[in-house]
Write a protein that holds these residues in place. Structure first.
Motif, PDB file in Angstrom:
ATOM      1  N   ASN A   1      32.907  26.096  38.075  1.00  0.00           N
ATOM      2  CA  ASN A   1      32.343  26.223  36.724  1.00  0.00           C
ATOM      3  C   ASN A   1      31.512  27.482  36.513  1.00  0.00           C
ATOM      4  O   ASN A   1      30.940  27.665  35.429  1.00  0.00           O
TER       5      ASN A   1
ATOM      6  N   TYR B   1      39.593  24.467  32.624  1.00  0.00           N
ATOM      7  CA  TYR B   1      39.444  23.019  32.486  1.00  0.00           C
ATOM      8  C   TYR B   1      40.798  22.323  32.527  1.00  0.00           C
ATOM      9  O   TYR B   1      40.950  21.245  33.116  1.00  0.00           O
TER      10      TYR B   1
ATOM     11  N   GLN C   1      40.509  20.908  36.153  1.00  0.00           N
ATOM     12  CA  GLN C   1      39.843  19.642  35.830  1.00  0.00           C
ATOM     13  C   GLN C   1      38.542  19.469  36.628  1.00  0.00           C
ATOM     14  O   GLN C   1      38.355  18.486  37.364  1.00  0.00           O
TER      15      GLN C   1
ATOM     16  N   GLU D   1      34.540  18.763  37.513  1.00  0.00           N
ATOM     17  CA  GLU D   1      33.559  17.783  37.045  1.00  0.00           C
ATOM     18  C   GLU D   1      32.548  18.530  36.199  1.00  0.00           C
ATOM     19  O   GLU D   1      31.934  19.503  36.644  1.00  0.00           O
TER      20      GLU D   1
END
Length: 458
Positions: free
Chosen positions: A24, A423, A427, A429
């Motif tokens: 991220n 994303y 995928q 968290e």
């Protein structure tokens, strides 16, 4: 879950953006301007030049970081069309060569049917319209293969001319429900499936050509995933990071988008509906007239153009909602939804000697937002909006937007196609949601704009 070090490449109509992401976190980013050629009617990019710029951008990523990248994927602008020949001319959505032939086609029963099949509005922007025009004037040989931005980069990196379902579903040639090229649409145009790229799902991965892998110093384990289109990915970035299905972006242009599980189409207003992934579609409506209109106002109406955006909060505080009855139609650039017309014009209405320069500027901003309001009501009525784009970096404009729409607007800067790619494919968290700014409608102002909107564009 072990996530890849990920390289997202977003190829738009004005720039290529690169982003390297891990867990991220954006480790590296760059933006490379692209040149658009042509005139008022013809708009194209040079595919060979684009690939040269892209290569330079990737090579500028530090070598050690490049070696760690395990997955590379693409977001590309919608509605591009490229005859596969040496010139590699990529005609963009803004190319209007097909305007004259698509207008009479709109009046036929086939227009409504093809819109229902494809989910793509009947407009000169679409590859369907461009092909209709090129076939009519016989500009290219009959056997020409027809590709676009996605096929260009996939061929360069993998040696295969492929397109993803999301990008294909914005061509006007693709059956949205069957997830394949529409034989009846192709038959109408007089082209065959063999003249188009193979369409695959948005998470399909390929091996990179060894020579390209060595050129960039990538790992031998790197995978190329085809990705999706910029509009669908921007919507998904918002949805994944904020949980809101509805989003609005106002940059140079504007678009309201809604994540949905079923095809939502309106024959009269012709919102788009495009594929994203197996269980998700993106419905929405685009406008040509967003920040480009404010830039016009800054250059032609402001006393000091360089100070235009910094003076807007004071201007809005010193003027009243409705700009003393002055209306501005923002259609200086034609318009897509909800009018789908290249002939519609803009201008001031009900202008009197009592109106000041400040009233005129306020009416320009209100005209842009009241036009977008029509799209919000079409796509995301009475829903919270995740908003992004340069427009919302000025808090006073964000508050005005919330008042005009009557919707709460939450500024979410992560509404970028590169994060949408990340994303979609990795995928991750998600972290706790961080909202920079929330704009909640002022009830008095909301009611005032509701009344103003009733007859604004009549």
């Amino acid at each position: 879950m072990i996530l890849s070090v990920f390289l997202g490449i977003d190829i738009g109509t004005t720039a290529i953006k690169l982003g390297v992401i891990e867990e991220n976190e954006l480790l590296y980013t760059s933006e490379l301007p692209l040149q658009t050629y042509g005139d008022e009617r013809i708009k194209y990019q040079d595919g060979n030049e684009l690939l040269t710029i892209l290569q330079a951008g990737i090579l500028a990523i530090p070598a050690g970081l490049r070696k760690k990248i395990m997955r590379l994927s693409f977001s590309t602008a919608m509605h591009s069309l490229m005859p596969d020949n040496e010139t590699k001319q990529i005609f963009l959505w803004s190319d209007l060569q097909a305007a004259e032939v698509i207008e009479p086609f709109k009046q036929t029963s086939l227009a409504a049917h093809f819109y229902e099949v494809s989910g793509t509005p009947i407009h000169a922007m679409s590859p369907f319209a461009k092909l209709l025009y090129f076939q009519e004037i016989k500009r290219y040989p009959e056997e020409t293969k027809w590709y676009g931005l996605k096929e260009l980069v996939m061929s360069f990196f993998t040696g295969t001319s492929t397109i993803d379902y999301a990008t294909a579903s914005a061509t006007g040639l693709f059956d949205l429900r069957k997830k394949q090229w529409s034989n009846e649409i192709l038959d109408y145009l007089g082209i065959s499936v063999e003249q188009l790229a193979t369409a695959v799902d948005t998470d399909q991965s390929f091996e990179m050509l060894p020579a390209i892998r060595r050129l960039f110093g990538f790992s031998s384990d790197i995978q190329v995933t085809i990705g999706a289109s910029d509009g669908t990915l921007a919507a998904y970035a918002s949805y994944y990071s904020t949980g809101r299905t509805a989003s609005l972006t106002i940059g140079t242009s504007a678009a309201v988008r809604q994540i949905t599980k079923t095809a939502q189409l309106d024959q009269e207003k012709q919102n788009f509906c495009y594929y994203l992934k197996e269980d998700l579609l993106v419905s929405g409506a685009p406008s040509n007239n967003g920040g480009v209109i404010l830039a016009w106002a800054a250059n032609h109406l402001a006393e000091h153009p360089a100070e235009f955006y910094s003076m807007l909060p004071d201007l809005l505080a010193q003027t009243e909602a409705g700009a003393k009855g002055l209306r501005f139609w923002p259609y200086l650039n034609g318009e897509r939804a909800p009018y789908w017309s290249n002939e519609i014009k803009g201008g001031f209405y009900d202008l009197t000697l009592e109106h000041t320069r400040m009233d005129m500027i306020r009416s320009v901003i209100e005209g842009v937002l009241l036009n977008v309001r029509q799209l919000v009501k079409l796509v995301a009525s009475d829903q919270e909006l995740s908003v992004s784009g340069g427009f919302f970096q000025t808090p006073a404009l964000g508050q005005l937007a919330a008042d005009v729409f009557g919707n709460a607007c939450y500024y979410a800067p992560q509404n970028e196609p590169i994060f949408g790619l990340y994303y979609l494919l990795e995928q991750p968290e998600m972290m706790a949601e961080e909202i920079q700014q929330a704009y909640l409608p002022n009830l008095n102002q909301q009611e005032a704009y509701k009344q103003i909107a009733n007859h604004y564009f009549e």
